[in-house]
Design a protein around this motif. Structure first.
Motif, short mmCIF file in Angstrom:
data_model
loop_
_atom_site.label_atom_id
_atom_site.label_comp_id
_atom_site.label_asym_id
_atom_site.label_seq_id
_atom_site.Cartn_x
_atom_site.Cartn_y
_atom_site.Cartn_z
N VAL A 160 0.75 18.71 -10.81
CA VAL A 160 -0.20 17.88 -11.56
C VAL A 160 0.47 17.28 -12.80
N ASN A 161 1.21 18.10 -13.53
CA ASN A 161 1.87 17.61 -14.75
C ASN A 161 2.92 16.55 -14.43
N GLN A 162 3.74 16.81 -13.41
CA GLN A 162 4.78 15.85 -13.06
C GLN A 162 4.18 14.55 -12.55
N PHE A 163 3.13 14.66 -11.74
CA PHE A 163 2.49 13.47 -11.18
C PHE A 163 1.94 12.58 -12.30
N LYS A 164 1.30 13.22 -13.28
CA LYS A 164 0.73 12.47 -14.39
C LYS A 164 1.83 11.86 -15.27
N LEU A 165 2.89 12.63 -15.52
CA LEU A 165 3.98 12.17 -16.38
C LEU A 165 4.77 11.04 -15.74
N LYS A 166 5.10 11.21 -14.45
CA LYS A 166 5.95 10.23 -13.77
C LYS A 166 5.19 9.00 -13.32
N PHE A 167 3.97 9.21 -12.84
CA PHE A 167 3.28 8.14 -12.14
C PHE A 167 1.97 7.70 -12.80
N GLY A 168 1.64 8.31 -13.94
CA GLY A 168 0.36 8.00 -14.58
C GLY A 168 0.14 6.51 -14.81
N ASP A 169 1.20 5.81 -15.21
CA ASP A 169 1.07 4.37 -15.47
C ASP A 169 1.02 3.55 -14.18
N SER A 170 1.51 4.12 -13.07
CA SER A 170 1.57 3.38 -11.81
C SER A 170 0.28 3.50 -10.99
N ILE A 171 -0.45 4.60 -11.17
CA ILE A 171 -1.61 4.87 -10.32
C ILE A 171 -2.63 3.74 -10.34
N PRO A 172 -2.99 3.18 -11.50
CA PRO A 172 -3.99 2.10 -11.49
C PRO A 172 -3.58 0.87 -10.67
N HIS A 173 -2.27 0.72 -10.42
CA HIS A 173 -1.79 -0.45 -9.69
C HIS A 173 -1.67 -0.21 -8.18
N LEU A 174 -1.87 1.03 -7.72
CA LEU A 174 -1.70 1.33 -6.30
C LEU A 174 -2.72 0.61 -5.40
N PRO A 175 -3.98 0.44 -5.82
CA PRO A 175 -4.90 -0.33 -4.97
C PRO A 175 -4.40 -1.75 -4.70
N LYS A 176 -3.79 -2.38 -5.71
CA LYS A 176 -3.25 -3.73 -5.51
C LYS A 176 -2.07 -3.70 -4.56
N SER A 177 -1.24 -2.65 -4.64
CA SER A 177 -0.13 -2.50 -3.70
C SER A 177 -0.65 -2.33 -2.28
N LEU A 178 -1.71 -1.55 -2.14
CA LEU A 178 -2.32 -1.38 -0.82
C LEU A 178 -2.74 -2.72 -0.26
N GLU A 179 -3.41 -3.52 -1.07
CA GLU A 179 -3.85 -4.85 -0.63
C GLU A 179 -2.66 -5.70 -0.20
N HIS A 180 -1.57 -5.64 -0.96
CA HIS A 180 -0.37 -6.43 -0.65
C HIS A 180 0.22 -6.03 0.70
N PHE A 181 0.43 -4.73 0.91
CA PHE A 181 1.08 -4.30 2.15
C PHE A 181 0.14 -4.41 3.36
N LEU A 182 -1.15 -4.23 3.14
CA LEU A 182 -2.10 -4.41 4.25
C LEU A 182 -2.13 -5.88 4.68
N SER A 183 -1.97 -6.80 3.73
CA SER A 183 -1.95 -8.23 4.08
C SER A 183 -0.76 -8.55 4.97
N GLN A 184 0.33 -7.81 4.80
CA GLN A 184 1.51 -8.04 5.63
C GLN A 184 1.38 -7.40 7.00
N GLU A 185 0.62 -6.31 7.08
CA GLU A 185 0.50 -5.58 8.34
C GLU A 185 -0.67 -6.06 9.19
N ASP A 186 -1.80 -6.41 8.54
CA ASP A 186 -2.99 -6.85 9.29
C ASP A 186 -3.91 -7.65 8.37
N ALA A 187 -3.65 -8.94 8.31
CA ALA A 187 -4.43 -9.81 7.42
C ALA A 187 -5.90 -9.86 7.84
#
Length: 294
Positions: A160-187
Motif C-alpha cells: 500500500v505504501n509503495q503503491f501510493k508513493l510510486k503511483f499516487g500521481d498516476s492513478i487519476p490518469h489511468l481511466p484516460k489511459s484505458l480509454e486510449h488503449f481501448l480505442s486502439q483495440e475495439d473502437a
C-alpha cells in the motif's frame, strides 16, 4: 542483447510438453544467488515472467523493501519484523483497540493506522473511509495468498505504501489511459460505453485503487501484483481493457451504466486466468518487454 536460438528452441519445447517456465525458474534461482541481490534484475524478471509460486513471496518481500538486498541479513531482519509486529499488536491490545478475537484484516488496519498516526480515538468511532476500505480489500486478498500473519501484514503495509508513493500521481490518469488503449483495440465497444454513459461509471476504484483485490481470484490476482510490485501500474489498465474485451458481447447488450458497473464489480471467476494472460500480452504489445539480462 541478441536472443539465443537454442534457448528459444528449448523454451518452445518445454512449453509444448507442459513444462512452461522451466528455464525461467532456473534463471530466477541464479538471480537469487547474488549477494547482494540485484534489484534491477529481480524487477525485470518479474516484469517479463510470472514468478514461480515457491519464490513469489520472497521476491515480493525483497522488492517491497521488507527484506534488504543483502541475503546474509535476512534472518536478522525477519526477526526484527516479527518483533515490530508483536510490539504494535500488543500496544493496540493494551489500548483496547484489538483483542484476541479481532479479525486479522482489522488488526492489520489498526496497526497501519497506528504506524501512520491515523488511529482514531476510541471515544470517537468513525466508519472506515475509502482509504481504509482499499486497505482492507487488499488485506483480504493478501490473506488468501500468504499464510503467515506477520508476512501478510508487512506485505500489505509495504504494498500500500509503495503503491501510493510510486503511483499516487498516476492513478487519476489511468481511466484516460484505458480509454486510449481501448480505442486502439475495439473502437466500437468504446463508442457503446460512451453513448450509454457507462465509461465514466466503470469500477475504477476497484480496479485502480484496490489493484483488482476483491475482483479477481487470488490465483489470477497474484500474477497482476507481480507486475505492480516490480514497478508497473500500467498493467492495471490492460487488465481492465482485457476484461472489457472479454465480455464485449454481454456489455454491448447492457444500456444502463448501473448494469455495466454491477456486472464488472462481480465478475464471473472461471475465465480470469485467461484474461490476465491476455492482459499481460497486451501490456507487452503496447509497452514493450524489459530486456535486462537475467
Amino acid at each position: 542483447m541478441a536472443e539465443d536460438p537454442q534457448r528459444n528452441f528449448r523454451s518452445a519445447y518445454y512449453e509444448k510438453v507442459g513444462f512452461r517456465g522451466v528455464e525461467e525458474k532456473k534463471s530466477l534461482e541464479i538471480v537469487l544467488k547474488d549477494n547482494p541481490l540485484d534489484m534491477e534484475k529481480l524487477s525485470t524478471f518479474s516484469q517479463r515472467f510470472p514468478l514461480p509460486s515457491m519464490y513469489r513471496i520472497h521476491v515480493w518481500k525483497v522488492l517491497l523493501g521488507i527484506l534488504p538486498p543483502h541475503s546474509d541479513s535476512h534472518t536478522l531482519v525477519s526477526r526484527c519484523r516479527l518483533q515490530q509486529f508483536e510490539d504494535i499488536s500488543c500496544a493496540l491490545t493494551a489500548m483496547r483497540f484489538t483483542h484476541t478475537h479481532t479479525p486479522p484484516t482489522e488488526l492489520y488496519l489498526r496497526m497501519f493506522q497506528l504506524e501512520n498516526q491515523r488511529l482514531p480515538r476510541r471515544s470517537e468511532p468513525r466508519p472506515a473511509d475509502d482509504e481504509d476500505e482499499n486497505f482492507l480489500a487488499i488485506s483480504r486478498a493478501m490473506q488468501e495468498i500468504v499464510d503467515d500473519p506477520v508476512d501478510c501484514y508487512w506485505l500489505v503495509r509495504c504494498f500500500v505504501n509503495q503503491f501510493k508513493l510510486k503511483f499516487g500521481d498516476s492513478i487519476p490518469h489511468l481511466p484516460k489511459s484505458l480509454e486510449h488503449f481501448l480505442s486502439q483495440e475495439d473502437a466500437g465497444l468504446l463508442a457503446h460505453l460512451k453513448s450509454s454513459g457507462s465509461l465514466h461509471s466503470l469500477p475504477y476504484r476497484l480496479w485502480f485503487r484496490r489493484c483488482f483485490a476483491g475482483c479477481l481470484p487470488e490465483s489470477s490476482l497474484q500474477r497482476v501484483w507481480d507486475k505492480v510490485i516490480s514497478g508497473s501500474c500500467k498493467i492495471l489498465v490492460f487488465v481492465a481493457v482485457e476484461i472489457l474485451l472479454s465480455y464485449k458481447i454481454l456489455l454491448m447488450g447492457i444500456s444502463h451504466p448501473d448494469g455495466v458497473y454491477n456486472f464488472l464489480s462481480n465478475l464471473p471467476q472461471e475465465n480470469t486466468d485467461a484474461i490476465v494472460t491476455k492482459a499481460i500480452d497486451l501490456w507487452h504489445k503496447h509497452c514493450g518487454t524489459p530486456m535486462h539480462a537475467v
